[in-house]
Motif scaffolding. Sequence first.
Motif, PDB file in Angstrom:
ATOM      1  N   PHE A  17      53.258  32.247  42.098  1.00 23.17           N
ATOM      2  CA  PHE A  17      53.594  31.023  42.372  1.00 23.17           C
ATOM      3  C   PHE A  17      55.112  31.142  43.896  1.00 23.17           C
ATOM      4  CE2 PHE A  17      56.531  26.977  41.902  1.00 23.17           C
ATOM      5  CZ  PHE A  17      56.014  26.184  42.064  1.00 23.17           C
ATOM      6  N   LEU A  18      55.999  32.329  43.766  1.00 24.35           N
ATOM      7  CA  LEU A  18      56.959  32.448  44.235  1.00 24.35           C
ATOM      8  C   LEU A  18      56.482  32.500  46.231  1.00 24.35           C
ATOM      9  CD1 LEU A  18      59.373  33.453  42.309  1.00 24.35           C
ATOM     10  CD2 LEU A  18      59.375  31.806  43.327  1.00 24.35           C
ATOM     11  N   TYR A  19      55.258  33.157  45.952  1.00 23.89           N
ATOM     12  CA  TYR A  19      54.872  33.884  47.030  1.00 23.89           C
ATOM     13  C   TYR A  19      54.183  33.075  48.002  1.00 23.89           C
ATOM     14  CZ  TYR A  19      52.379  37.407  50.026  1.00 23.89           C
ATOM     15  OH  TYR A  19      51.553  38.446  50.707  1.00 23.89           O
ATOM     16  N   GLN A  20      53.039  32.291  47.164  1.00 26.11           N
ATOM     17  CA  GLN A  20      53.051  30.816  47.846  1.00 26.11           C
ATOM     18  C   GLN A  20      54.128  29.735  49.086  1.00 26.11           C
ATOM     19  OE1 GLN A  20      52.563  27.575  47.517  1.00 26.11           O
ATOM     20  NE2 GLN A  20      53.585  27.698  45.280  1.00 26.11           N
ATOM     21  N   LEU A  21      54.844  29.792  47.988  1.00 26.53           N
ATOM     22  CA  LEU A  21      55.987  28.824  47.928  1.00 26.53           C
ATOM     23  C   LEU A  21      56.748  30.008  49.205  1.00 26.53           C
ATOM     24  CD1 LEU A  21      58.012  26.014  46.928  1.00 26.53           C
ATOM     25  CD2 LEU A  21      59.118  28.073  45.602  1.00 26.53           C
ATOM     26  N   PHE A  22      56.620  30.368  49.347  1.00 25.51           N
ATOM     27  CA  PHE A  22      58.173  30.913  50.474  1.00 25.51           C
ATOM     28  C   PHE A  22      56.597  31.642  51.923  1.00 25.51           C
ATOM     29  CE2 PHE A  22      57.806  35.117  53.275  1.00 25.51           C
ATOM     30  CZ  PHE A  22      58.838  34.395  53.743  1.00 25.51           C
ATOM     31  N   ALA A  23      55.476  31.620  51.488  1.00 23.90           N
ATOM     32  CA  ALA A  23      55.084  31.321  52.588  1.00 23.90           C
ATOM     33  C   ALA A  23      54.887  30.433  53.270  1.00 23.90           C
ATOM     34  CB  ALA A  23      53.359  31.399  52.660  1.00 23.90           C
ATOM     35  N   PHE A  60      51.218  40.976  55.444  1.00 20.46           N
ATOM     36  CA  PHE A  60      51.824  41.154  53.984  1.00 20.46           C
ATOM     37  C   PHE A  60      51.433  40.898  53.491  1.00 20.46           C
ATOM     38  CE2 PHE A  60      56.822  41.373  51.970  1.00 20.46           C
ATOM     39  CZ  PHE A  60      56.023  41.562  51.066  1.00 20.46           C
ATOM     40  N   ALA A  61      51.197  42.122  52.126  1.00 20.29           N
ATOM     41  CA  ALA A  61      50.110  41.913  51.035  1.00 20.29           C
ATOM     42  C   ALA A  61      50.608  42.969  49.739  1.00 20.29           C
ATOM     43  CB  ALA A  61      49.601  43.385  51.381  1.00 20.29           C
ATOM     44  N   MET A  62      50.530  41.725  49.530  1.00 23.92           N
ATOM     45  CA  MET A  62      51.156  41.610  47.608  1.00 23.92           C
ATOM     46  C   MET A  62      50.252  42.166  47.057  1.00 23.92           C
ATOM     47  SD  MET A  62      53.837  40.823  45.707  1.00 23.92           S
ATOM     48  CE  MET A  62      54.469  39.795  46.671  1.00 23.92           C
ATOM     49  N   GLY A  63      49.968  43.236  46.543  1.00 27.75           N
ATOM     50  CA  GLY A  63      49.649  44.069  46.172  1.00 27.75           C
ATOM     51  C   GLY A  63      48.205  44.630  46.837  1.00 27.75           C
ATOM     52  N   GLY A  64      47.016  44.858  46.186  1.00 27.77           N
ATOM     53  CA  GLY A  64      46.021  45.431  46.320  1.00 27.77           C
ATOM     54  C   GLY A  64      45.902  46.577  47.686  1.00 27.77           C
ATOM     55  N   ASN A  65      44.387  46.725  47.862  1.00 29.00           N
ATOM     56  CA  ASN A  65      44.181  47.737  48.815  1.00 29.00           C
ATOM     57  C   ASN A  65      43.549  47.333  50.141  1.00 29.00           C
ATOM     58  OD1 ASN A  65      43.368  50.403  50.042  1.00 29.00           O
ATOM     59  ND2 ASN A  65      42.763  51.161  48.713  1.00 29.00           N
ATOM     60  N   PHE A  66      43.856  46.068  50.998  1.00 30.07           N
ATOM     61  CA  PHE A  66      42.929  46.135  51.880  1.00 30.07           C
ATOM     62  C   PHE A  66      42.500  46.654  53.020  1.00 30.07           C
ATOM     63  CE2 PHE A  66      42.959  43.104  56.232  1.00 30.07           C
ATOM     64  CZ  PHE A  66      42.558  41.623  55.486  1.00 30.07           C
ATOM     65  N   ALA A 122      61.016  36.660  64.810  1.00 30.42           N
ATOM     66  CA  ALA A 122      60.301  37.215  66.624  1.00 30.42           C
ATOM     67  C   ALA A 122      58.754  36.228  67.207  1.00 30.42           C
ATOM     68  CB  ALA A 122      60.355  38.529  66.582  1.00 30.42           C
ATOM     69  N   LEU A 123      58.186  36.202  65.262  1.00 32.21           N
ATOM     70  CA  LEU A 123      56.743  35.036  66.017  1.00 32.21           C
ATOM     71  C   LEU A 123      57.048  34.373  66.808  1.00 32.21           C
ATOM     72  CD1 LEU A 123      55.525  35.965  62.467  1.00 32.21           C
ATOM     73  CD2 LEU A 123      54.856  37.572  64.736  1.00 32.21           C
ATOM     74  N   ALA A 124      56.219  34.045  67.559  1.00 32.86           N
ATOM     75  CA  ALA A 124      56.178  32.918  68.182  1.00 32.86           C
ATOM     76  C   ALA A 124      55.684  31.145  67.311  1.00 32.86           C
ATOM     77  CB  ALA A 124      54.534  33.007  69.283  1.00 32.86           C
ATOM     78  N   SER A 125      55.078  31.636  66.268  1.00 31.60           N
ATOM     79  CA  SER A 125      54.817  30.771  64.957  1.00 31.60           C
ATOM     80  C   SER A 125      54.722  31.576  64.063  1.00 31.60           C
ATOM     81  CB  SER A 125      53.415  30.581  65.804  1.00 31.60           C
ATOM     82  OG  SER A 125      53.217  29.699  64.610  1.00 31.60           O
ATOM     83  N   PRO A 126      55.102  30.752  63.090  1.00 35.04           N
ATOM     84  CA  PRO A 126      54.816  31.237  61.228  1.00 35.04           C
ATOM     85  C   PRO A 126      53.235  31.465  61.108  1.00 35.04           C
ATOM     86  CG  PRO A 126      56.406  29.163  61.157  1.00 35.04           C
ATOM     87  CD  PRO A 126      56.013  29.137  62.521  1.00 35.04           C
ATOM     88  N   ASP A 127      52.219  31.170  61.564  1.00 31.86           N
ATOM     89  CA  ASP A 127      50.675  31.550  61.461  1.00 31.86           C
ATOM     90  C   ASP A 127      50.267  32.847  62.343  1.00 31.86           C
ATOM     91  OD1 ASP A 127      50.277  29.256  60.767  1.00 31.86           O
ATOM     92  OD2 ASP A 127      49.841  27.810  62.822  1.00 31.86           O
ATOM     93  N   GLU A 128      51.702  33.245  62.645  1.00 34.75           N
ATOM     94  CA  GLU A 128      51.322  34.771  63.352  1.00 34.75           C
ATOM     95  C   GLU A 128      51.825  35.595  62.217  1.00 34.75           C
ATOM     96  OE1 GLU A 128      51.620  34.056  68.602  1.00 34.75           O
ATOM     97  OE2 GLU A 128      53.493  35.003  66.880  1.00 34.75           O
ATOM     98  N   ALA A 129      52.343  35.341  61.162  1.00 34.97           N
ATOM     99  CA  ALA A 129      52.430  35.646  59.798  1.00 34.97           C
ATOM    100  C   ALA A 129      50.798  35.820  58.757  1.00 34.97           C
ATOM    101  CB  ALA A 129      53.339  35.610  59.281  1.00 34.97           C
ATOM    102  N   VAL A 130      50.920  36.922  58.411  1.00 35.15           N
ATOM    103  CA  VAL A 130      49.459  37.394  57.589  1.00 35.15           C
ATOM    104  C   VAL A 130      50.313  37.464  55.694  1.00 35.15           C
ATOM    105  CG1 VAL A 130      47.489  37.520  55.996  1.00 35.15           C
ATOM    106  CG2 VAL A 130      47.601  36.571  58.758  1.00 35.15           C
ATOM    107  N   PHE A 131      50.156  36.455  55.403  1.00 37.73           N
ATOM    108  CA  PHE A 131      50.374  36.708  53.249  1.00 37.73           C
ATOM    109  C   PHE A 131      49.249  36.971  52.577  1.00 37.73           C
ATOM    110  CE2 PHE A 131      53.786  34.864  55.176  1.00 37.73           C
ATOM    111  CZ  PHE A 131      54.916  35.340  55.765  1.00 37.73           C
TER     112      PHE A 131
END
Length: 759
Positions: free
Chosen positions: A173-179, A461-467, A152-161
């Motif tokens: 490596f897989l995470y950055q590859l997907f993003a 989207f957070a891969m771990g942590g307590n942002f 639904a995003l207007a651009s992929p840059d509206e997502a944060v990983f």
Amino acid sequence: MATKPPTGDPVQDAPQVDAPLRAAAGLPAVAHSLKIAQQQMGVRRTALTLLRVNQKDGFDCPGCAWPEPDHRHKAEFCENGAKAVAEEATLRRVTPDFFAAHPVADLATRSGYWLGQQGRLTHPMYLADGAERYEPVSWERAFDIIAEELAALASPDEAVFYTSGRTSNEAAFLYQLFAREFGTNNLPDCSNMCHESSGSALTETIGIGKGSVSLEDLYKSDLIIVAGQNPGTNHPRMLSALEKAKANGAKIITINPLPEAGLERFKNPQTPQGMLKGATLTDLFLQIRLGGDQALFRLLNKLILETGGAVDDAFIEEHTHGYEEFTEAARSADWDATLTATGLERAEIEEALALVLASERTVVCWAMGLTQHKHSVPTIREVVNFLLLRGNIGRPGAGVCPVRGHSNVQGDRTMGVFERPAPAFLDALEKEFGFAPPREHGFDVVRAIEALRDGAAKVFFAMGGNFVAASPDTDVTEAAMRRAALTVHVSTKLNRSHAVTGARALILPTLGRTERDLQGSGEQFVTVEDSMSMVHASRGRLTPASKHLLSEPAIVARLARRVLGEASRTPWEEFEKDYATVRDRIAKVIPGFEDFNARVSGSAGFTLPHGPRDERRFPTTTGKANFTAAPVEYPKLPEGRLLLQTLRSHDQYNTTIYGLDDRYRGIRNGRRVVLVSPHDSQALGLADGSYVDLVSEWTDGVERRAPGFRVVHYPTARGCAAAYYPETNVLIPLDATADTSNTPTSKSVVVRLEQSATD
């Protein structure tokens, strides 16, 4: 026997204060480690689990990134490592019944300590738009929800990983590859808040944003300078390395606003002599004012230049650039200005100079005390100048040693988790995977928060942590997160970020380091990179906390298949089944990982290449190590104000709170304390034990207030104060950041102390 989690938050309104300790570790550390471990795991599980920590056939500690020696003790862990393992391997569980009993509004009122003590997450959980409680959800539905919001995003840059430092090399490596296949470089990580200044300064000056030393270099050094760091709490196993260096004849200079027990005396629990007496570590303690480090190193550089025969002319001629401009700036350093900036006495600096000149091999170690100021990058550049002057890079026993925090934070960056990727990395990614990665730089942590705040980002989207707890300007950060359409957290345990959500939210439970990882091809292992560029395997052995958990690589692979669909040529299903196939592709993309699987299958792993360390080859824009000549800066304080640094207690690791004590500093049963020198307290009319609100002052005129802190008279540098984070992150303005690195300036917050309404 393991104990149950607390049902209510402990009262913290009356912290008890004793004199700070003058030694670290010893029997109290052993006893406390075992107490916490047994509360979380029980006796048998404690013994089986702790004996596998940091072993060659075991799992990497999920705590700090300090490397392991080649010869390892049976108990190759520290007190805080034992706490980290205990919290992950706990027998406590957070099930769907827990969420049914605790609406999100209730979770938002709880302390980070209480949330963390509840135990391991067992099921994927979903918070629908307008719902009051998380409810269990299938993995398939969870991935559908994420895919819906991303589509639904207007651009992929509206997502944060976002990425935390505990993520393995394979998952990162897989995470950055997907993003990037999705179409964005919005890959902020926890480095943005800690050692980004180190990476920025080192990349410019020596060509690689990592430390240049090994444990053997520490053992061989003549002089070790530890600046802006508290290893006794943050990297306790480092004390063993310092002890060994001292036994080999090294001198140690400690530069810090606070005296820290671990650097005064280390009682090594591995030896009878260490337990009984311990070893004095620091030879010279320079109690510097916050932010005065650049001025100190600049003056030392001037004094080295003025000492006949002290400069390594041959090294400078062959391997460096910018020497003349640097010397002109260094020779203008002024004694009076330096004494004002540092708060030191002339005799102290002269004593430090004598130790420097007597050393043929010098290592400088540092951590957040140098990286979280406005002028952090020029400060670290000045440290590099200091080492280059006497040829102390690319020599055994010498070099730069930024001591990383989380256990694979350096590895995640190596794997490409970076919002400003190098063109060569993107070229290699494109060649190997057959898609065109985005080239425009993405958001770091601060810019991601701004984008969420301003509506320019809608999925987090957070891969771990307590942002939420880790980030600055708490009120602004939380309001920004609540504007998101969807927030997703891959987690092992409950934390504050799960209670501060977008319109919809998901919690995706994942395997921990301690747990066995079984996939389609059989049992898997992952790899990590430590603070000294050693890559090695980590193999969990425990039965997973729940049959509903997925590993981080599996989560990324399944998400990628659902979001990218058949258009993706990447073999995501194969990657999930067999992590060796991921390592094969890493080997083709990232220099230094050639024959990755073969080299990591050995028990010890391998060390990544490092041009400055290995052959005095500096891959900078000039092809040489660069001297720099930035103007000297230091914080200026208005009358009646103090300069606050945020720091950890001994009972915490990053934002994870293990308990309410700070044993080495003499604080018990509470975290809302502010450490102030008796001299400043007298000038400000603050009695020991009185209560104040901390109010930060910034150019935007916004009042940021942290109420109800007990004043503790403490031997900190004059004009400086200290208090624990994340409670004080509310005081750090979002746009108060370091030049170049954009790291929040958590070590130089101008505050006034006002009498608290609760006093």
